[in-house]
Write an enzyme that holds these catalytic residues in place. Structure first.
Site, PDB file in Angstrom:
ATOM      1  N   HIS A 274      23.800 -13.091  21.438  1.00  0.00           N
ATOM      2  CA  HIS A 274      23.045 -12.032  22.116  1.00  0.00           C
ATOM      3  C   HIS A 274      23.556 -11.842  23.535  1.00  0.00           C
ATOM      4  CE1 HIS A 274      20.110 -14.387  24.634  1.00  0.00           C
ATOM      5  NE2 HIS A 274      20.128 -15.263  23.651  1.00  0.00           N
ATOM      6  N   ASP A 286      22.175 -18.964  28.471  1.00  0.00           N
ATOM      7  CA  ASP A 286      21.409 -18.292  27.422  1.00  0.00           C
ATOM      8  C   ASP A 286      21.487 -16.783  27.606  1.00  0.00           C
ATOM      9  OD1 ASP A 286      19.667 -17.643  25.397  1.00  0.00           O
ATOM     10  OD2 ASP A 286      17.867 -18.152  26.536  1.00  0.00           O
ATOM     11  N   GLU A 320      17.558  -9.419  22.181  1.00  0.00           N
ATOM     12  CA  GLU A 320      17.182 -10.665  21.503  1.00  0.00           C
ATOM     13  C   GLU A 320      15.981 -11.282  22.171  1.00  0.00           C
ATOM     14  OE1 GLU A 320      17.257 -15.109  20.774  1.00  0.00           O
ATOM     15  OE2 GLU A 320      17.292 -13.960  22.630  1.00  0.00           O
ATOM     16  N   GLU A 321      15.983 -11.270  23.500  1.00  0.00           N
ATOM     17  CA  GLU A 321      14.897 -11.917  24.232  1.00  0.00           C
ATOM     18  C   GLU A 321      13.570 -11.174  24.061  1.00  0.00           C
ATOM     19  OE1 GLU A 321      15.176 -14.763  25.279  1.00  0.00           O
ATOM     20  OE2 GLU A 321      17.209 -15.159  26.007  1.00  0.00           O
ATOM     21  N   HIS A 447      15.709 -20.022  30.785  1.00  0.00           N
ATOM     22  CA  HIS A 447      14.880 -18.837  31.074  1.00  0.00           C
ATOM     23  C   HIS A 447      14.427 -18.772  32.527  1.00  0.00           C
ATOM     24  CE1 HIS A 447      13.661 -17.374  26.786  1.00  0.00           C
ATOM     25  NE2 HIS A 447      14.972 -17.453  26.959  1.00  0.00           N
TER      26      HIS A 447
END
Length: 508
Positions: A274, A286, A320-321, A447
């Site tokens: 992603h 991420d 995606e998130e 995150h």
């Protein structure tokens, strides 16, 4: 990514189990040239560009922001220069972000504020009202999960038409979106969802509603939620719920799809990662790490003039998130013919965690209980066999729906991939095998704004990058397949599993 994991510590017994796994049915392929070409330096080159993009765009590359648009432009440019056929698949999605943290405060009787969280896609609001437990909360909880509280509108007493009331709902039985929608239908002005109460289902966690809900929805731990339910059943209890969120129902983002010029179009290997970050940070691990690794594999595959037997499709997913929305959009919009042409999905979401473990998706379900479609076991064996040949241990991680393989396994497509760990905590057994720090997160910046260019373990990138390159090339060149007749395509689709996650957050 995705990504609470079910990790199994690597013990002597597990090493034996891994060694005993069935060998992959795919051919043995010499992948050394590609692995040597895919370097940490090359991966970090892409990562630095992603970091600069985030820095120039308010510290984020989230879908729906200028940072994502710039990231997509960079990926397209690199792939086109490498000779790929590149398409941009645009779609709209509900952009969501929390503006200020939720608050949940006892009013009558008064008391200290509860520890709480806003559920993803909760509405904004400030509601003070009587707490009304769902009619079928199971208290005390049964030894195994059994609650279906709030899964039907009839699970709620009709809310007052004249005074605000707040539904108190136990987790279990259906998605949180269903519980919240039923609370709205019953007339409630806010909802509190508390954990169910069995081992592993007691803590406060942040769930997702999957899409916009018009009332504030917040969470509680089992201890706090069950105590509140008991008090509300014994007498009148009122609380104040405060949430502040932003939702744009028509935000736009995209998937970047790049095909090799050659390869059999009836047998397509989709290699995905992603491209978006969370709103709160640049997302360099991420999933900048997966994005950069896949991008570098694509570049070097072209530079080496490797002619794949199968068509290789590199996919860089948007949103995606927000709940796997890019990969869901892609799979949902495949024609029947296009769906049959995809024989496998490889997913690489977080490959550079500072306190890493070499996690391999548990395709056969032998360690975590949730297997992927037939052929996923062969992909797991391919990774484990490769790492074992390098003298490197692996741990299994569950197919639980926390990353973009989810829509593929829902469609019955074999899948697999690698993962270096997110907010989960490294065990002492894992530290003994992999090094690093026991009782500390795999990625302490998961995150957060500190998930930047300094939040990468280059050893993890080297090892997992080589593993990813090996799997991509092996599946791109193999003549043999996953199935008993040697084919690379299934004759039937598996039933979709019920995945507990929708992207990063629990959905049920």
């Amino acid at each position: 990514m995705r990504k609470r994991i079910l990790a199994v510590p690597l013990t002597a017994a597990l090493i034996v189990t891994l060694a005993a796994q069935p060998a992959s049915a795919v051919d043995e392929i010499n992948t050394k040239k590609l692995r040597d070409a895919v370097t940490v330096s090359g991966i970090l080159g892409h990562e630095r560009v992603l970091q600069r993009i985030a820095t120039q765009n308010g510290g984020t590359r989230a879908s729906g922001t200028s940072g994502f648009a710039a990231s997509a432009a960079y990926v397209k440019d690199v792939l086109r220069k490498a000779g790929y056929q590149v398409k941009e698949q645009t779609f709209t999605f509900p952009f969501y972000r929390e503006l200020t943290p939720a608050a949940l405060t006892p009013v009558s009787p008064a008391g200290p504020a509860y520890e709480t969280v806003t559920y993803d896609y909760s509405g904004s609001g400030d509601v003070t009202g009587r707490v009304v437990p769902a009619l079928n909360n199971v208290l005390p909880p049964t030894p195994a999960p059994s609650s279906t509280a709030g899964c039907a509108v009839t699970d709620f007493a009709p809310a007052s038409a004249t005074a605000p009331e707040i539904a108190l709902i136990q987790r279990g039985g259906c998605n949180f979106s269903v519980k919240a929608a039923n609370a709205v239908a019953a007339g409630y002005d806010a909802a509190i969802i508390f954990n169910e109460g069995q081992p592993g289902r007691t803590e406060l966690f942040q769930g997702t509603l999957g899409g916009p809900v018009g009332i504030p929805v917040v969470g509680l731990s089992f201890a706090d939620g069950s105590a509140l339910a008991g008090a509300a059943s014994a007498g009148t209890v009122s609380v104040r719920v405060q949430t502040s969120t932003e939702i744009n129902l028509n935000a736009q983002t995209s998937n970047i799809i790049a095909d090799t010029p050659g390869g059999n179009p009836d047998r397509v290997l989709v290699v995905g990662s992603h491209l978006d970050s969370v709103v709160d940070g640049p997302g360099i691990n991420d999933d900048g790490s997966g994005t950069a690794t896949d991008l570098e594999i694509a570049v070097q595959l072209a530079k080496l003039k490797i002619k794949p037997r199968q068509k290789v499709r590199f996919a860089f997913w948007g949103a995606e998130e927000a709940g796997l929305l890019g990969s869901e959009h892609y799979v949902a919009n495949l024609s029947d013919t296009e769906l049959t042409q995809i024989y496998a999905n490889l997913n690489f979401d977080m490959l550079g965690s500072p306190n890493y473990v070499r996690f391999v998706y548990d395709g056969d379900g032998s360690a975590t209980g949730a297997s992927g479609p037939y052929g996923s076991d062969q992909i797991e064996a391919l990774f484990n066999k490769y790492f074992a040949a390098q003298g490197l241990a692996t741990d299994p991680t569950a197919f639980d729906g926390r990353s973009d393989y989810g829509p593929f396994i829902d469609a019955g497509i074999p899948a697999g991939g690698l993962f270096s760990g997110a907010e989960g905590v490294k065990t002492a057994e894992q530290a003994a095998v992999y090094g690093g720090t026991a009782d500390a997160p795999y990625d302490a910046c998961y995150h957060q704004a500190c998930d930047d260019i300094n939040n990468l373990n280059t050893k993890a990138l080297a090892e997992l990058g080589d593993g990813a390159a090996h799997a991509v090339l092996t599946l791109a060149l193999t003549k043999s397949g996953f199935y008993p007749d040697g084919s690379l395509r299934a004759s039937a689709r598996a039933a979709a599993p019920k995945l507990p996650y929708q992207g990063d957050h629990l959905a049920r």
